[in-house]
Write an enzyme that holds these catalytic residues in place. Structure first.
Site, mmCIF file in Angstrom:
data_model
loop_
_atom_site.group_PDB
_atom_site.id
_atom_site.type_symbol
_atom_site.label_atom_id
_atom_site.label_comp_id
_atom_site.label_asym_id
_atom_site.label_seq_id
_atom_site.Cartn_x
_atom_site.Cartn_y
_atom_site.Cartn_z
ATOM 1 N N ASP A 58 0.797 -1.224 -0.029
ATOM 2 C CA ASP A 58 -0.030 -0.184 0.108
ATOM 3 C C ASP A 58 1.023 1.121 -0.070
ATOM 4 O OD1 ASP A 58 -1.611 -2.308 0.927
ATOM 5 O OD2 ASP A 58 -2.907 -0.846 1.944
ATOM 6 N N HIS A 67 -1.105 4.511 -0.586
ATOM 7 C CA HIS A 67 -2.188 5.440 -0.034
ATOM 8 C C HIS A 67 -1.806 6.744 -0.078
ATOM 9 C CE1 HIS A 67 -5.233 3.027 1.057
ATOM 10 N NE2 HIS A 67 -4.589 1.864 1.943
ATOM 11 N N HIS A 78 -2.407 -4.956 1.901
ATOM 12 C CA HIS A 78 -3.703 -4.797 2.756
ATOM 13 C C HIS A 78 -3.912 -4.257 4.234
ATOM 14 C CE1 HIS A 78 -8.128 -4.817 2.660
ATOM 15 N NE2 HIS A 78 -8.208 -6.194 2.876
ATOM 16 N N ASP A 109 -3.938 -0.185 -3.590
ATOM 17 C CA ASP A 109 -4.164 0.812 -2.732
ATOM 18 C C ASP A 109 -3.320 1.997 -2.816
ATOM 19 O OD1 ASP A 109 -6.329 -0.607 -1.826
ATOM 20 O OD2 ASP A 109 -5.608 -0.534 0.554
ATOM 21 N N HIS A 155 -3.620 -8.267 -3.588
ATOM 22 C CA HIS A 155 -3.754 -7.108 -2.460
ATOM 23 C C HIS A 155 -4.083 -7.790 -1.282
ATOM 24 C CE1 HIS A 155 -4.392 -3.298 -0.703
ATOM 25 N NE2 HIS A 155 -5.367 -3.862 -0.129
ATOM 26 N N ASN A 189 -8.396 -2.833 -2.915
ATOM 27 C CA ASN A 189 -9.923 -2.664 -2.358
ATOM 28 C C ASN A 189 -9.959 -1.097 -2.622
ATOM 29 O OD1 ASN A 189 -8.021 -2.501 -0.023
ATOM 30 N ND2 ASN A 189 -9.939 -2.027 1.085
ATOM 31 N N HIS A 190 -9.077 -0.051 -2.291
ATOM 32 C CA HIS A 190 -9.353 1.299 -2.776
ATOM 33 C C HIS A 190 -9.523 1.617 -4.043
ATOM 34 C CE1 HIS A 190 -9.459 2.659 1.653
ATOM 35 N NE2 HIS A 190 -9.053 1.426 1.684
#
Length: 310
Positions: free
Chosen positions: A68, A70, A252, A96, A177, A128-129
Site C-alpha cells: 500500500d 495510499h 492490505h 491501494d 492485494h 480494495n481502494h
C-alpha cells in the site's frame, strides 16, 4: 512494443514523468500540477495496456514488490530512490495507491506513467481502494473534486476497473492485494474474471482484494472489516501444496516493520506507507525477489520529520 505509450506521444509522457519527479530530492513534498487532459490521457493509455495484459500476470524474477502507498507520494519517491527508478528495476505494486494520504493524484499519475513507458517491466495490481464506493469516502474523490472536478474522478474509476488482480512470479509466488478465497480452486478462475468490472460485495474478486490472514482461526472465519473472510495458516499451507507454490505475497494491512510473515513464512504481508496516515509509527517495506526467488527486504524507516505540503 506497439502498445508502449499508445495514445501519448513519448516526448509528452517523458515531460509528465520529469515534472512528477521534479521535487524528488526536495525536503518538502510539493503538489505537481498536471493538466486535466494529461491525467485523462494517462488513464486512457494505461487502461488499454491493462486490458491487453492478463488479469493474472505471469512475471519473472528479479522483481521488487511494494504494498500500500495510499497517496503518500513523498514515500513513493523514497521507495524508488532505494530500489532504483524504472527501468533500473522491475516493479510490482499490490494496490491501494489512493485515499488517506494527501497526494493520491501525483501517486497514481506517476505509477500510470511508468506503466505506459515500461509496460513489460512495471506492473500494478488492483487494491480494495481502487474502487469507486471506497475511494468516494476515503479521500480520492474529495482530492479530485478539490483540484479538478468529479469528471476526472470518474475517468480514474474507469481506469481502476481495468486493473489486473493477481500476479504469479515464476510459478512459485502468488501475489494479490488481500488474500485467498474459498472460491479459488484453480488459477484459471482468476484469469477468467471479467474486466472492466466494479468490485462485488462477495465472491472471488472481492476476496482477492479484501481477505486477511488470521492467527485466531483455522479454516475460514468472519472478517472484522465486514467484508470477505479471514483465513488460517492451514488454508495457506493447503493452497500452496495444491498448486506447488512457495509463497503468498499480499498487502492490505499495516504491519509495524513494513513486512510480516505468517504461516511459517508461507505468506508475507508487505506495507509500503511508513508513518501511515501520520497516526502509526510503522516502517514501510519493499520486497526484492532475486533470480533464485530469494526474498530480501528494503525498509523505509518511519521518519520523525513530518512532511510539509506546499
Amino acid at each position: 512494443m506497439a502498445q508502449n505509450g499508445q495514445g501519448i506521444e513519448p516526448a509528452v509522457l517523458d515531460d509528465i514523468i520529469n515534472r512528477l519527479l521534479e521535487f524528488r530530492n526536495a525536503r518538502t513534498v510539493r503538489q505537481v500540477q498536471l493538466s486535466e487532459a494529461e491525467i485523462r490521457s494517462l488513464c486512457t493509455a494505461s487502461k488499454e495496456i491493462f486490458l491487453h495484459q492478463p488479469n493474472l500476470l505471469e512475471l519473472e524474477a528479479p522483481i521488487k514488490i511494494c504494498g500500500d502507498i495510499h497517496g503518500q507520494y513523498g514515500d513513493l519517491l523514497r521507495l524508488f530512490e532505494y530500489g532504483g527508478f524504472p527501468p533500473e528495476a522491475n516493479y510490482l505494486f499490490l494496490g491501494d495507491y489512493v485515499d488517506r494520504g494527501k497526494q493520491s493524484l501525483e501517486t497514481i499519475c506517476l505509477l500510470l506513467a511508468y506503466k505506459i513507458k515500461y509496460p513489460e517491466n512495471f506492473f500494478l495490481l488492483r487494491g480494495n481502494h481502487e474502487c469507486a464506493s471506497i475511494n468516494r469516502i476515503y479521500g480520492f474523490y474529495d482530492e479530485c473534486k478539490r483540484r479538478f472536478n468529479v469528471r476526472l474522478w470518474k475517468t480514474n474509476t474507469d481506469c481502476f476497473n481495468c486493473l489486473p488482480v493477481a500476479a504469479l512470479i515464476d510459478d512459485k509466488i502468488l501475489c494479490m492485494h488481500g488474500g485467498l478465497s474459498p472460491d479459488l480452486t484453480d488459477l484459471d478462475e482468476i484469469r477468467n474474471l471479467p474486466r472492466p468490472t466494479d468490485i462485488p460485495d462477495s465472491g472471488l474478486l472481492c476476496d482477492l482484494l479484501w481477505s486477511d490472514p488470521s492467527r485466531e482461526v483455522k479454516g475460514w472465519g468472519m472478517n472484522d472489516r465486514g467484508v470477505s473472510y479471514t483465513f488460517g495458516s492451514d488454508k495457506v499451507a493447503e493452497f500452496l501444496m495444491q498448486h506447488d507454490m512457495d509463497l503468498v505475497c499480499r498487502a492490505h494491512q499495516v504491519v509495524e516493520d513494513g513486512y510480516e510473515f505468517f504461516a511459517e513464512r508461507q505468506l508475507v504481508t508487505i506495507f509500503s506507507a511508513p508513518n501511515y496516515c501520520g497516526e502509526f509509527d510503522n516502517a514501510g517495506a519493499m520486497m526484492s525477489v532475486d533470480e533464485n526467488l530469494m526474498c530480501s527486504f528494503q525498509i523505509l524507516k518511519p521518519t520523525d520529520r513530518k512532511p510539509r505540503f506546499l
